[in-house]
Design a protein around this motif. Structure first.
Motif, PDB file in Angstrom:
ATOM      1  N   GLU A  70       0.781  -1.107  -0.186  1.00 33.65           N
ATOM      2  CA  GLU A  70       0.194  -0.068   0.041  1.00 33.65           C
ATOM      3  C   GLU A  70       0.830   1.417   0.013  1.00 33.65           C
ATOM      4  O   GLU A  70       0.307   2.350  -0.536  1.00 33.65           O
ATOM      5  N   LEU A  71       1.900   1.109   0.478  1.00 31.35           N
ATOM      6  CA  LEU A  71       2.945   2.424   0.626  1.00 31.35           C
ATOM      7  C   LEU A  71       3.895   2.533  -0.510  1.00 31.35           C
ATOM      8  O   LEU A  71       4.708   3.517  -0.730  1.00 31.35           O
ATOM      9  N   ARG A  72       3.876   1.560  -1.413  1.00 34.73           N
ATOM     10  CA  ARG A  72       4.852   1.806  -2.891  1.00 34.73           C
ATOM     11  C   ARG A  72       4.771   2.906  -3.429  1.00 34.73           C
ATOM     12  O   ARG A  72       5.668   3.591  -3.781  1.00 34.73           O
ATOM     13  N   GLU A  73       3.338   3.550  -3.895  1.00 35.04           N
ATOM     14  CA  GLU A  73       3.465   4.566  -4.635  1.00 35.04           C
ATOM     15  C   GLU A  73       3.781   5.948  -3.976  1.00 35.04           C
ATOM     16  O   GLU A  73       4.156   6.983  -4.439  1.00 35.04           O
ATOM     17  N   TYR A  74       3.349   6.081  -2.790  1.00 36.11           N
ATOM     18  CA  TYR A  74       3.700   7.286  -1.935  1.00 36.11           C
ATOM     19  C   TYR A  74       5.165   7.095  -1.609  1.00 36.11           C
ATOM     20  O   TYR A  74       5.772   8.122  -1.669  1.00 36.11           O
TER      21      TYR A  74
ATOM     22  N   PHE B  91       7.348   6.361  -3.893  1.00 37.65           N
ATOM     23  CA  PHE B  91       7.788   6.618  -5.085  1.00 37.65           C
ATOM     24  C   PHE B  91       7.654   8.274  -5.107  1.00 37.65           C
ATOM     25  O   PHE B  91       8.670   8.961  -5.523  1.00 37.65           O
ATOM     26  N   ASP B  92       6.760   9.069  -4.413  1.00 32.62           N
ATOM     27  CA  ASP B  92       6.439  10.253  -4.482  1.00 32.62           C
ATOM     28  C   ASP B  92       7.689  10.785  -3.495  1.00 32.62           C
ATOM     29  O   ASP B  92       8.211  11.827  -3.774  1.00 32.62           O
ATOM     30  N   LEU B  93       8.085  10.261  -2.558  1.00 31.42           N
ATOM     31  CA  LEU B  93       9.051  10.497  -1.495  1.00 31.42           C
ATOM     32  C   LEU B  93      10.483  10.607  -2.456  1.00 31.42           C
ATOM     33  O   LEU B  93      11.396  11.310  -2.259  1.00 31.42           O
ATOM     34  N   LEU B  94      10.797   9.448  -3.204  1.00 37.59           N
ATOM     35  CA  LEU B  94      11.865   9.459  -3.825  1.00 37.59           C
ATOM     36  C   LEU B  94      11.965  10.397  -4.916  1.00 37.59           C
ATOM     37  O   LEU B  94      12.967  10.978  -5.031  1.00 37.59           O
TER      38      LEU B  94
ATOM     39  N   ALA C  35      11.839  12.396 -20.867  1.00 39.74           N
ATOM     40  CA  ALA C  35      11.508  10.807 -21.104  1.00 39.74           C
ATOM     41  C   ALA C  35      11.178  10.095 -19.659  1.00 39.74           C
ATOM     42  O   ALA C  35      10.318   9.282 -19.846  1.00 39.74           O
ATOM     43  N   ILE C  36      11.852  10.420 -18.617  1.00 40.65           N
ATOM     44  CA  ILE C  36      11.636  10.106 -17.318  1.00 40.65           C
ATOM     45  C   ILE C  36      10.284  10.376 -16.884  1.00 40.65           C
ATOM     46  O   ILE C  36       9.472   9.604 -16.471  1.00 40.65           O
ATOM     47  N   GLU C  37       9.752  11.465 -17.067  1.00 38.66           N
ATOM     48  CA  GLU C  37       8.362  11.855 -16.646  1.00 38.66           C
ATOM     49  C   GLU C  37       7.353  11.090 -17.713  1.00 38.66           C
ATOM     50  O   GLU C  37       6.511  10.770 -17.013  1.00 38.66           O
ATOM     51  N   GLU C  38       7.594  11.063 -18.805  1.00 41.01           N
ATOM     52  CA  GLU C  38       6.818  10.150 -19.569  1.00 41.01           C
ATOM     53  C   GLU C  38       6.704   8.587 -19.217  1.00 41.01           C
ATOM     54  O   GLU C  38       5.579   8.223 -18.949  1.00 41.01           O
ATOM     55  N   GLU C  39       7.818   8.159 -18.798  1.00 40.93           N
ATOM     56  CA  GLU C  39       7.923   7.004 -18.353  1.00 40.93           C
ATOM     57  C   GLU C  39       7.198   6.657 -17.187  1.00 40.93           C
ATOM     58  O   GLU C  39       6.982   5.467 -16.540  1.00 40.93           O
ATOM     59  N   THR C  40       7.142   7.514 -16.191  1.00 34.83           N
ATOM     60  CA  THR C  40       6.535   7.565 -14.948  1.00 34.83           C
ATOM     61  C   THR C  40       5.156   8.082 -14.515  1.00 34.83           C
ATOM     62  O   THR C  40       4.729   8.463 -13.681  1.00 34.83           O
ATOM     63  N   LEU C  41       4.697   8.152 -15.871  1.00 30.70           N
ATOM     64  CA  LEU C  41       3.473   9.117 -15.817  1.00 30.70           C
ATOM     65  C   LEU C  41       2.282   8.334 -14.738  1.00 30.70           C
ATOM     66  O   LEU C  41       1.427   8.976 -14.152  1.00 30.70           O
ATOM     67  N   ASP C  42       2.376   7.208 -14.889  1.00 28.33           N
ATOM     68  CA  ASP C  42       1.296   6.403 -14.069  1.00 28.33           C
ATOM     69  C   ASP C  42       1.822   6.024 -12.690  1.00 28.33           C
ATOM     70  O   ASP C  42       1.392   5.115 -11.706  1.00 28.33           O
TER      71      ASP C  42
ATOM     72  N   GLY D 104       3.152   7.100  -8.733  1.00 25.22           N
ATOM     73  CA  GLY D 104       3.218   7.884  -7.697  1.00 25.22           C
ATOM     74  C   GLY D 104       1.580   8.492  -7.504  1.00 25.22           C
ATOM     75  O   GLY D 104       0.871   7.841  -7.939  1.00 25.22           O
ATOM     76  N   SER D 105       1.544   9.387  -6.685  1.00 30.09           N
ATOM     77  CA  SER D 105       0.169  10.071  -6.375  1.00 30.09           C
ATOM     78  C   SER D 105      -0.019  11.593  -6.231  1.00 30.09           C
ATOM     79  O   SER D 105       0.949  12.095  -6.407  1.00 30.09           O
ATOM     80  N   GLU D 106      -1.062  11.987  -5.782  1.00 33.22           N
ATOM     81  CA  GLU D 106      -1.105  13.538  -5.672  1.00 33.22           C
ATOM     82  C   GLU D 106      -0.502  13.809  -4.287  1.00 33.22           C
ATOM     83  O   GLU D 106      -0.319  14.991  -3.964  1.00 33.22           O
ATOM     84  N   LEU D 107       0.015  12.900  -3.425  1.00 31.99           N
ATOM     85  CA  LEU D 107       0.675  13.211  -2.346  1.00 31.99           C
ATOM     86  C   LEU D 107       2.099  13.901  -2.859  1.00 31.99           C
ATOM     87  O   LEU D 107       2.481  14.813  -2.099  1.00 31.99           O
ATOM     88  N   LEU D 108       2.393  13.799  -4.009  1.00 35.12           N
ATOM     89  CA  LEU D 108       3.769  14.573  -4.680  1.00 35.12           C
ATOM     90  C   LEU D 108       3.512  16.102  -4.644  1.00 35.12           C
ATOM     91  O   LEU D 108       4.076  16.915  -4.281  1.00 35.12           O
ATOM     92  N   ASN D 109       2.111  16.510  -5.038  1.00 38.23           N
ATOM     93  CA  ASN D 109       1.712  17.826  -5.079  1.00 38.23           C
ATOM     94  C   ASN D 109       1.628  18.486  -3.699  1.00 38.23           C
ATOM     95  O   ASN D 109       2.239  19.516  -3.398  1.00 38.23           O
ATOM     96  N   ILE D 110       1.142  17.755  -2.914  1.00 35.87           N
ATOM     97  CA  ILE D 110       1.282  18.115  -1.366  1.00 35.87           C
ATOM     98  C   ILE D 110       2.447  18.464  -0.697  1.00 35.87           C
ATOM     99  O   ILE D 110       2.834  19.550  -0.135  1.00 35.87           O
ATOM    100  N   LEU D 111       3.656  17.443  -1.172  1.00 36.34           N
ATOM    101  CA  LEU D 111       4.946  17.612  -0.437  1.00 36.34           C
ATOM    102  C   LEU D 111       5.438  18.914  -1.293  1.00 36.34           C
ATOM    103  O   LEU D 111       6.345  19.746  -0.638  1.00 36.34           O
TER     104      LEU D 111
END
Length: 222
Positions: A60-64, A66-69, A93-100, A102-109
């Protein structure tokens, strides 16, 4: 690893582990090694994913994580790269590859980092209007994602039970279904005391994840 990211990661893992009655040390050393790799970003992602693959009870914590990474990359790794790296084709290219990922947590951080840099007190209204620009025509995707948050801003003056009641009514398809309760609760009380944390835990719709995410946010913001 960035100090704030380290605190946030450890708080999230340890609080999740405590509720689930598992050992956070099963996964924390491996995650720390992945975050601290002297390697390209996608190699770090691969290393992080391998740790979660080997520790499925923390899935459950994998994508969160990722946001921290990603936040750690912005805080630490980018400083070692060329000045315009985030405008480069490689990063695109990295942004394109990782589009799916992480989560909206990234925006909060990212918002909390901006508040710290600008010495501004975080607030839900400021986050929505000044950071996400939800009132601007060209940012209607953000409006759609945060529509339930926008409609329920009054909850920042309510108690955790009221916030949880609305959170439980969200559709499973809502992009903020897992973040709604910790997000609103954070802006309700950014530095909760032990009693408030207990009230938050009691009302939590998803006890382990909700406690992990709130602790992640408040520790990153501390």
């Amino acid at each position: 690893m960035d100090t704030k990211v380290k605190k946030a990661l450890e708080a999230a893992i340890n609080n999740y582990a405590k509720v689930e009655q598992i050992d956070g040390q099963d996964i924390l050393p491996g995650l720390a090694s992945a975050f601290e790799l002297d390697a390209p970003f996608m190699d770090k992602v691969e290393a992080m994913d391998a740790v979660f693959d080997d520790n499925q009870r923390f899935e459950e914590l994998r994508e969160y994580s990722f946001d921290l990474l990603m936040i750690n990359f912005f805080a630490e790794d980018v400083q070692k790269l060329e000045e315009d790296y985030l405008d480069s084709e490689e990063w695109e290219a990295i942004e394109e590859e990782t589009l799916d990922r992480g989560s909206e947590l990234l925006n909060i951080l990212l918002y909390l980092k901006e508040c710290e840099d600008d010495e501004v007190e975080p607030s839900l209204d400021d986050f929505l209007k000044e950071f996400l620009l939800v009132e601007e025509d060209e940012f209607q995707d953000e409006y759609r994602i945060y529509e339930k948050v926008i409609a329920n801003q009054i909850l920042i003056d309510s108690d955790y039970n009221e916030i949880a009641k609305v959170a439980k009514g969200l559709s499973e398809d809502d992009e903020l279904v897992d973040l709604f309760y910790p997000l609103i609760s954070f802006f309700n009380e950014q530095k909760p005391n032990a009693g408030q944390l207990e009230e938050y835990a009691q009302a939590a719709p998803n006890k382990a994840l909700d406690q992990a995410l709130l602790q992640l946010i408040i520790n990153y913001n501390s």
